[in-house]
Enzyme design. Structure first.
Site, PDB file in Angstrom:
ATOM      1  N   HIS A 201       0.874  -1.295  -0.187  1.00 50.05           N
ATOM      2  CA  HIS A 201       0.071   0.030   0.080  1.00 50.05           C
ATOM      3  C   HIS A 201       0.839   1.317  -0.044  1.00 50.05           C
ATOM      4  O   HIS A 201       1.362   1.428   0.870  1.00 50.05           O
ATOM      5  CB  HIS A 201      -0.955  -0.005   1.220  1.00 50.05           C
ATOM      6  CG  HIS A 201      -1.938  -0.938   1.250  1.00 50.05           C
ATOM      7  ND1 HIS A 201      -2.218  -1.902   2.231  1.00 50.05           N
ATOM      8  CD2 HIS A 201      -2.543  -1.755   0.024  1.00 50.05           C
ATOM      9  CE1 HIS A 201      -3.014  -2.889   1.911  1.00 50.05           C
ATOM     10  NE2 HIS A 201      -3.382  -2.780   0.606  1.00 50.05           N
TER      11      HIS A 201
ATOM     12  N   GLU B 217       1.282   3.886   3.078  1.00 49.05           N
ATOM     13  CA  GLU B 217       1.945   3.332   4.404  1.00 49.05           C
ATOM     14  C   GLU B 217       3.275   3.444   4.267  1.00 49.05           C
ATOM     15  O   GLU B 217       4.081   2.360   4.372  1.00 49.05           O
ATOM     16  CB  GLU B 217       1.501   1.747   4.664  1.00 49.05           C
ATOM     17  CG  GLU B 217       0.000   1.822   4.642  1.00 49.05           C
ATOM     18  CD  GLU B 217      -0.626   0.297   4.760  1.00 49.05           C
ATOM     19  OE1 GLU B 217       0.045  -0.456   4.761  1.00 49.05           O
ATOM     20  OE2 GLU B 217      -1.936   0.251   4.698  1.00 49.05           O
TER      21      GLU B 217
ATOM     22  N   HIS C 298       3.235  -3.474   7.135  1.00 51.64           N
ATOM     23  CA  HIS C 298       2.060  -2.399   6.806  1.00 51.64           C
ATOM     24  C   HIS C 298       2.334  -1.338   7.576  1.00 51.64           C
ATOM     25  O   HIS C 298       2.949  -1.298   8.611  1.00 51.64           O
ATOM     26  CB  HIS C 298       0.830  -3.040   6.753  1.00 51.64           C
ATOM     27  CG  HIS C 298       0.590  -3.918   5.547  1.00 51.64           C
ATOM     28  ND1 HIS C 298      -0.434  -3.917   4.808  1.00 51.64           N
ATOM     29  CD2 HIS C 298       0.817  -4.933   5.399  1.00 51.64           C
ATOM     30  CE1 HIS C 298      -0.456  -4.741   3.791  1.00 51.64           C
ATOM     31  NE2 HIS C 298       0.443  -5.560   4.067  1.00 51.64           N
TER      32      HIS C 298
ATOM     33  N   GLU D  60       1.905  -4.560  11.492  1.00 50.59           N
ATOM     34  CA  GLU D  60       1.214  -2.927  11.294  1.00 50.59           C
ATOM     35  C   GLU D  60       2.019  -2.155  12.143  1.00 50.59           C
ATOM     36  O   GLU D  60       2.101  -2.387  13.343  1.00 50.59           O
ATOM     37  CB  GLU D  60      -0.330  -3.011  11.675  1.00 50.59           C
ATOM     38  CG  GLU D  60      -1.146  -4.069  10.726  1.00 50.59           C
ATOM     39  CD  GLU D  60      -1.600  -3.455   9.442  1.00 50.59           C
ATOM     40  OE1 GLU D  60      -1.263  -2.076   9.295  1.00 50.59           O
ATOM     41  OE2 GLU D  60      -2.308  -3.886   8.859  1.00 50.59           O
TER      42      GLU D  60
END
Length: 307
Positions: A63, A66, A160, A245
């Protein structure tokens, strides 16, 4: 630019190889890095040990928005190429296969979540199209090949960034928690699973001040079935398959509680992930499997039942 810096960090003791995994829809290259220690000599024993080290597969920046995932990856890469005794031990313990940027087109063109085809590439892992999703298609193909030659990674982790939640945390895959979420008629007593997938995040919670085990989850939701961690877990058979994350906000626990997280803390997280892998190696390298399970139970804080 950063890959050139890594190349400059190479010493005769470090095996560092940079390949082109594929070309993207926009005509950009997608790098694939291999990092490990050079064999001690050209003897057959040392070459055999070199080739048969366990694999760790890492990826990031699927992504484009990010950006913090790239800072964590930077910390990981620079630690792996470093000269510290821990880095040396880590290279001697594992072979690292790393795709540092899964969506170069999105990053170059300033996209937030999608590729040039307008799709979320982390939802294309079940059936990637070689023309529309080449980086996913070829990364999955490499993982399938490794599984075919019985060299599936010990750990797969996709870096991420999270826009709302605080701390750094992991999403993993649990058979029990997947069954509970899938309305399959089975009670917890009917199922037994090796809880070894919890060991790495538990180690991270002990050594990384930004990491939170409480924020981590091992539920596999139906909406996430086409993501990297779930497909690698189900189709490739990697038990320790994770999404890590990193917060875009700050932390609500540990020494960074109440503080905004910055690039220094993100790079620190990337290096501490490496240290956790070295501790994991010391557990999984034990020959006595029951002793390993007992030690993992102590780390996890619950009783582990072998499958």
């Amino acid at each position: 630019m950063h890959l050139s810096k890594l190349e400059a960090m190479r010493t005769p003791q470090i095996y560092f190889r940079q390949d082109v995994l594929c070309e993207t829809l926009g005509g950009n290259t997608c790098p694939l890095l291999t990092i490990t220690a050079m064999p001690e000599s050209k003897s057959s024993d040392h070459i055999c040990q070199f080739r048969n080290r366990p694999l760790i597969f890492l990826s990031a920046r699927v992504h484009p928005g990010e950006t913090n995932a790239s800072w964590v990856m930077k910390g990981t890469l620079e630690f792996l190429m470093g000269s510290s005794p821990l880095a040396v031990s880590l290279r001697e313990a594992y072979i690292f296969k790393i795709v540092p940027m899964l969506n170069p087109d999105g990053v170059i063109n300033g996209n937030h979540r999608c590729s040039l085809s307008g799709e979320d590439l982390n939802r294309q892992w079940q059936n990637p199209n070689p023309e529309l999703h080449p980086t996913i298609y070829h990364t999955k193909g490499l993982l399938q090949y490794l599984a075919y030659i019985q060299r599936a990674p010990l750990v797969f982790c996709d870096y991420h960034g999270h826009s709302r939640k605080k701390n750094v945390f992991m999403y993993g895959c649990s058979v029990k928690e997947t069954v509970w979420q899938s309305d399959i008629s089975a009670t917890s007593s009917d199922l037994h699973e090796d809880l070894g997938y919890r060991t790495l995040p538990k180690i991270l919670s002990q050594i990384a001040p930004a990491f939170s085990m409480a924020s981590s989850s091992f539920v596999v939701e139906r909406s996430k079935e086409s993501t990297a961690r779930v497909v690698v877990w189900r189709e490739i058979g990697v038990k320790r398959s994770y999404t890590m994350e990193s917060t875009l906000c700050g932390c609500d626990q540990g020494k960074y509680k109440g503080l905004q997280i910055g690039t220094r803390e993100l790079e620190e997280m990337g290096s501490q992930f490496c240290v956790a892998l070295l501790r994991l190696k010391r557990l999984t390298g034990l020959r006595n499997h029951q002793h390993l399970l007992d030690m993992e139970s102590d780390i996890i804080g619950t009783q582990t039942k072998p499958v």
